[in-house]
Design an enzyme around this catalytic site. Structure first.
Site, PDB file in Angstrom:
ATOM      1  N   LYS A  14      31.415  27.164  -1.086  1.00 12.54           N
ATOM      2  CA  LYS A  14      30.822  27.510  -2.390  1.00 12.54           C
ATOM      3  C   LYS A  14      29.482  28.224  -2.204  1.00 12.54           C
ATOM      4  O   LYS A  14      29.261  29.288  -2.778  1.00 12.54           O
ATOM      5  CB  LYS A  14      30.608  26.244  -3.235  1.00 12.54           C
ATOM      6  CG  LYS A  14      31.876  25.450  -3.494  1.00 12.54           C
ATOM      7  CD  LYS A  14      31.612  24.241  -4.387  1.00 12.54           C
ATOM      8  CE  LYS A  14      30.732  23.175  -3.755  1.00 12.54           C
ATOM      9  NZ  LYS A  14      31.378  22.409  -2.681  1.00 12.54           N
ATOM     10  N   ARG A  89      30.569  18.524 -11.649  1.00 10.62           N
ATOM     11  CA  ARG A  89      31.313  17.721 -10.683  1.00 10.62           C
ATOM     12  C   ARG A  89      32.002  16.536 -11.344  1.00 10.62           C
ATOM     13  O   ARG A  89      32.703  15.797 -10.661  1.00 10.62           O
ATOM     14  CB  ARG A  89      30.362  17.196  -9.617  1.00 10.62           C
ATOM     15  CG  ARG A  89      30.316  18.058  -8.338  1.00 10.62           C
ATOM     16  CD  ARG A  89      29.210  17.519  -7.452  1.00 10.62           C
ATOM     17  NE  ARG A  89      29.442  17.734  -6.048  1.00 10.62           N
ATOM     18  CZ  ARG A  89      28.852  18.695  -5.324  1.00 10.62           C
ATOM     19  NH1 ARG A  89      28.067  19.555  -5.876  1.00 10.62           N
ATOM     20  NH2 ARG A  89      29.081  18.772  -4.028  1.00 10.62           N
ATOM     21  N   ARG A 128      27.962  22.651  10.570  1.00  9.67           N
ATOM     22  CA  ARG A 128      26.710  22.915   9.853  1.00  9.67           C
ATOM     23  C   ARG A 128      25.688  21.816  10.154  1.00  9.67           C
ATOM     24  O   ARG A 128      24.505  22.088  10.305  1.00  9.67           O
ATOM     25  CB  ARG A 128      26.957  23.001   8.342  1.00  9.67           C
ATOM     26  CG  ARG A 128      25.675  23.319   7.573  1.00  9.67           C
ATOM     27  CD  ARG A 128      25.910  23.637   6.120  1.00  9.67           C
ATOM     28  NE  ARG A 128      26.414  22.492   5.376  1.00  9.67           N
ATOM     29  CZ  ARG A 128      26.751  22.521   4.103  1.00  9.67           C
ATOM     30  NH1 ARG A 128      26.667  23.655   3.433  1.00  9.67           N
ATOM     31  NH2 ARG A 128      27.196  21.449   3.495  1.00  9.67           N
ATOM     32  N   ARG A 134      20.992  18.655   7.827  1.00  9.22           N
ATOM     33  CA  ARG A 134      21.284  17.985   6.552  1.00  9.22           C
ATOM     34  C   ARG A 134      21.819  16.586   6.822  1.00  9.22           C
ATOM     35  O   ARG A 134      22.821  16.430   7.524  1.00  9.22           O
ATOM     36  CB  ARG A 134      22.313  18.810   5.768  1.00  9.22           C
ATOM     37  CG  ARG A 134      21.696  19.650   4.680  1.00  9.22           C
ATOM     38  CD  ARG A 134      22.711  20.482   3.953  1.00  9.22           C
ATOM     39  NE  ARG A 134      23.633  19.712   3.129  1.00  9.22           N
ATOM     40  CZ  ARG A 134      24.428  20.242   2.206  1.00  9.22           C
ATOM     41  NH1 ARG A 134      24.386  21.545   1.998  1.00  9.22           N
ATOM     42  NH2 ARG A 134      25.244  19.493   1.519  1.00  9.22           N
ATOM     43  N   ARG A 146      32.207  11.906   0.905  1.00  7.74           N
ATOM     44  CA  ARG A 146      32.006  13.018  -0.049  1.00  7.74           C
ATOM     45  C   ARG A 146      33.350  13.622  -0.455  1.00  7.74           C
ATOM     46  O   ARG A 146      33.556  13.988  -1.610  1.00  7.74           O
ATOM     47  CB  ARG A 146      31.122  14.101   0.593  1.00  7.74           C
ATOM     48  CG  ARG A 146      29.669  13.665   0.703  1.00  7.74           C
ATOM     49  CD  ARG A 146      28.922  14.495   1.721  1.00  7.74           C
ATOM     50  NE  ARG A 146      28.800  15.890   1.382  1.00  7.74           N
ATOM     51  CZ  ARG A 146      28.487  16.847   2.252  1.00  7.74           C
ATOM     52  NH1 ARG A 146      28.263  16.539   3.526  1.00  7.74           N
ATOM     53  NH2 ARG A 146      28.384  18.091   1.871  1.00  7.74           N
TER      54      ARG A 146
HETATM   55  P1  B4P Z   1      29.800  25.140   1.428  1.00  5.29           P
HETATM   56  O1  B4P Z   1      31.035  24.724   0.722  1.00  5.29           O
HETATM   57  O2  B4P Z   1      29.176  26.403   0.997  1.00  5.29           O
HETATM   58  O3  B4P Z   1      28.891  23.893   1.259  1.00  5.29           O
HETATM   59  P2  B4P Z   1      28.007  23.542   0.013  1.00  5.29           P
HETATM   60  O4  B4P Z   1      27.973  24.592  -1.026  1.00  5.29           O
HETATM   61  O5  B4P Z   1      26.697  23.137   0.588  1.00  5.29           O
HETATM   62  O6  B4P Z   1      28.744  22.342  -0.705  1.00  5.29           O
HETATM   63  P3  B4P Z   1      28.567  20.818  -0.600  1.00  5.29           P
HETATM   64  O7  B4P Z   1      29.526  20.256  -1.589  1.00  5.29           O
HETATM   65  O8  B4P Z   1      28.676  20.388   0.801  1.00  5.29           O
HETATM   66  O9  B4P Z   1      27.047  20.471  -0.984  1.00  5.29           O
HETATM   67  P4  B4P Z   1      26.197  20.567  -2.309  1.00  5.29           P
HETATM   68  O10 B4P Z   1      24.936  21.207  -1.913  1.00  5.29           O
HETATM   69  O11 B4P Z   1      26.927  21.156  -3.453  1.00  5.29           O
HETATM   70  O12 B4P Z   1      30.020  25.408   3.015  1.00  5.29           O
HETATM   71  C1  B4P Z   1      29.862  24.553   4.053  1.00  5.29           C
HETATM   72  C2  B4P Z   1      29.842  25.222   5.428  1.00  5.29           C
HETATM   73  O13 B4P Z   1      31.046  25.933   5.710  1.00  5.29           O
HETATM   74  C3  B4P Z   1      28.728  26.238   5.662  1.00  5.29           C
HETATM   75  O14 B4P Z   1      28.055  25.868   6.843  1.00  5.29           O
HETATM   76  C4  B4P Z   1      29.391  27.590   5.865  1.00  5.29           C
HETATM   77  O15 B4P Z   1      28.745  28.363   6.854  1.00  5.29           O
HETATM   78  C5  B4P Z   1      30.784  27.209   6.337  1.00  5.29           C
HETATM   79  N1  B4P Z   1      31.794  28.167   5.876  1.00  5.29           N
HETATM   80  C6  B4P Z   1      31.913  28.643   4.624  1.00  5.29           C
HETATM   81  N2  B4P Z   1      32.965  29.495   4.542  1.00  5.29           N
HETATM   82  C7  B4P Z   1      33.544  29.523   5.787  1.00  5.29           C
HETATM   83  C8  B4P Z   1      34.675  30.194   6.345  1.00  5.29           C
HETATM   84  N3  B4P Z   1      35.445  31.001   5.616  1.00  5.29           N
HETATM   85  N4  B4P Z   1      34.973  29.968   7.639  1.00  5.29           N
HETATM   86  C9  B4P Z   1      34.210  29.146   8.396  1.00  5.29           C
HETATM   87  N5  B4P Z   1      33.112  28.480   7.922  1.00  5.29           N
HETATM   88  C10 B4P Z   1      32.780  28.668   6.628  1.00  5.29           C
HETATM   89  O16 B4P Z   1      25.931  19.025  -2.672  1.00  5.29           O
HETATM   90  C11 B4P Z   1      25.261  18.139  -1.820  1.00  5.29           C
HETATM   91  C12 B4P Z   1      25.118  16.786  -2.493  1.00  5.29           C
HETATM   92  O17 B4P Z   1      24.239  16.892  -3.659  1.00  5.29           O
HETATM   93  C13 B4P Z   1      26.391  16.152  -3.062  1.00  5.29           C
HETATM   94  O18 B4P Z   1      27.114  15.432  -2.077  1.00  5.29           O
HETATM   95  C14 B4P Z   1      25.829  15.247  -4.171  1.00  5.29           C
HETATM   96  O19 B4P Z   1      25.335  14.044  -3.638  1.00  5.29           O
HETATM   97  C15 B4P Z   1      24.677  16.048  -4.723  1.00  5.29           C
HETATM   98  N6  B4P Z   1      25.077  16.880  -5.869  1.00  5.29           N
HETATM   99  C16 B4P Z   1      25.106  18.238  -5.899  1.00  5.29           C
HETATM  100  N7  B4P Z   1      25.533  18.669  -7.101  1.00  5.29           N
HETATM  101  C17 B4P Z   1      25.815  17.554  -7.835  1.00  5.29           C
HETATM  102  C18 B4P Z   1      26.318  17.345  -9.148  1.00  5.29           C
HETATM  103  N8  B4P Z   1      26.653  18.375  -9.950  1.00  5.29           N
HETATM  104  N9  B4P Z   1      26.492  16.072  -9.587  1.00  5.29           N
HETATM  105  C19 B4P Z   1      26.166  15.033  -8.815  1.00  5.29           C
HETATM  106  N10 B4P Z   1      25.679  15.156  -7.558  1.00  5.29           N
HETATM  107  C20 B4P Z   1      25.506  16.410  -7.071  1.00  5.29           C
END
Ligand code: B4P
Length: 190
Positions: A14, A89, A128, A134, A146
């Site tokens: 994302k 979410r 990552r 993180r 998660r």
């Molecule tokens: P991403 O999927 O981009 O990870 P993210 O956006 O950080 O999502 P995530 O759900 O983990 O965390 P968030 O910050 O939303 O990619 C992950 C990795 O994959 C990267 O290193 C990237 O380089 C790699 N990658 C991507 N595409 C690739 C490909 N094609 N091939 C190979 N590698 C690839 O949330 C973090 C925490 O915050 C949650 O757990 C929760 O506790 C809280 N939170 C956030 N939003 C919330 C909400 N709305 N409600 C409640 N809690 C919330």
């Protein structure tokens, strides 16, 4: 206005794809994960509360994230559109978002759901974790939690947007560029 939700399990890409979509469509990026990590870095009261949930792989309470999004929307009234990354979410968050956008007179255009296999999610997040520091990416048990929370509380949102005719599944396996091209094919129809 173009208002996109970028949806998917942790590690679906994302954050990665948001960057590409922002530069192509000139949208404002609203990532609740990024905003929460910023609050933690600055050691605010909100950040310290959120840290307890994030470190266990749990969701931060709805009222906290809804309040954050309300403030960001208020501060960006003239934006050409938004990418919601990691929000909503839960169904409570989704209906709150509908209400907030209703007040602004601009609906969600579509929910782009990145579909990625479980083992690939684990591989990406562990990788990552090695470089980002993180806390929620460094422990397999937390990552699994998660993903479990995603299946229990977040994936039901697919039905929420399906009912509105706004659900668009996108294959999230492959290279970043391949996935971006698939997303663009959908966004250009919206
Ligand atoms: P991403 O999927 O981009 O990870 P993210 O956006 O950080 O999502 P995530 O759900 O983990 O965390 P968030 O910050 O939303 O990619 C992950 C990795 O994959 C990267 O290193 C990237 O380089 C790699 N990658 C991507 N595409 C690739 C490909 N094609 N091939 C190979 N590698 C690839 O949330 C973090 C925490 O915050 C949650 O757990 C929760 O506790 C809280 N939170 C956030 N939003 C919330 C909400 N709305 N409600 C409640 N809690 C919330």
């Amino acid at each position: 206005m173009l208002n996109l939700i970028l949806f998917g399990p942790p590690g679906a890409g994302k954050g990665t794809q948001s960057e590409y979509l922002i530069s192509r469509y000139k949208l404002v990026h609203l990532s609740t994960g990024d905003i929460l990590r910023g609050e933690i870095r600055e050691k605010t009261k909100l950040g310290m509360e959120a840290k307890g949930f994030i470190d266990k792989g749990q969701l931060v309470p709805d009222e906290v994230v809804i309040g954050m999004i309300r403030e960001k929307l208020k501060a960006n009234q003239t934006a050409p559109g938004f990418i919601f990354d990691g929000f909503p979410r839960t169904t409570v968050q989704a209906s709150a978002l509908d209400e907030l956008l209703d007040e602004m007179g601009t609906p969600i255009s579509g929910m782009l759901s990145l579909e990625v296999e479980h083992d690939e999610l684990i591989t990406r997040l562990m990788k990552r974790g090695e470089i980002s520091g993180r806390s929620d990416d460094s422990d397999l048990g937390i990552i699994e939690n998660r993903i479990k929370v995603y299946h229990n509380e977040t994936s039901p949102l697919k039905d929420y947007y399906k009912k509105q005719g706004k659900y668009f599944p996108v294959q999230g396996m492959g290279t970043i560029e391949e996935i971006f091209e698939r997303l663009v094919l959908v966004v250009d129809t919206l």
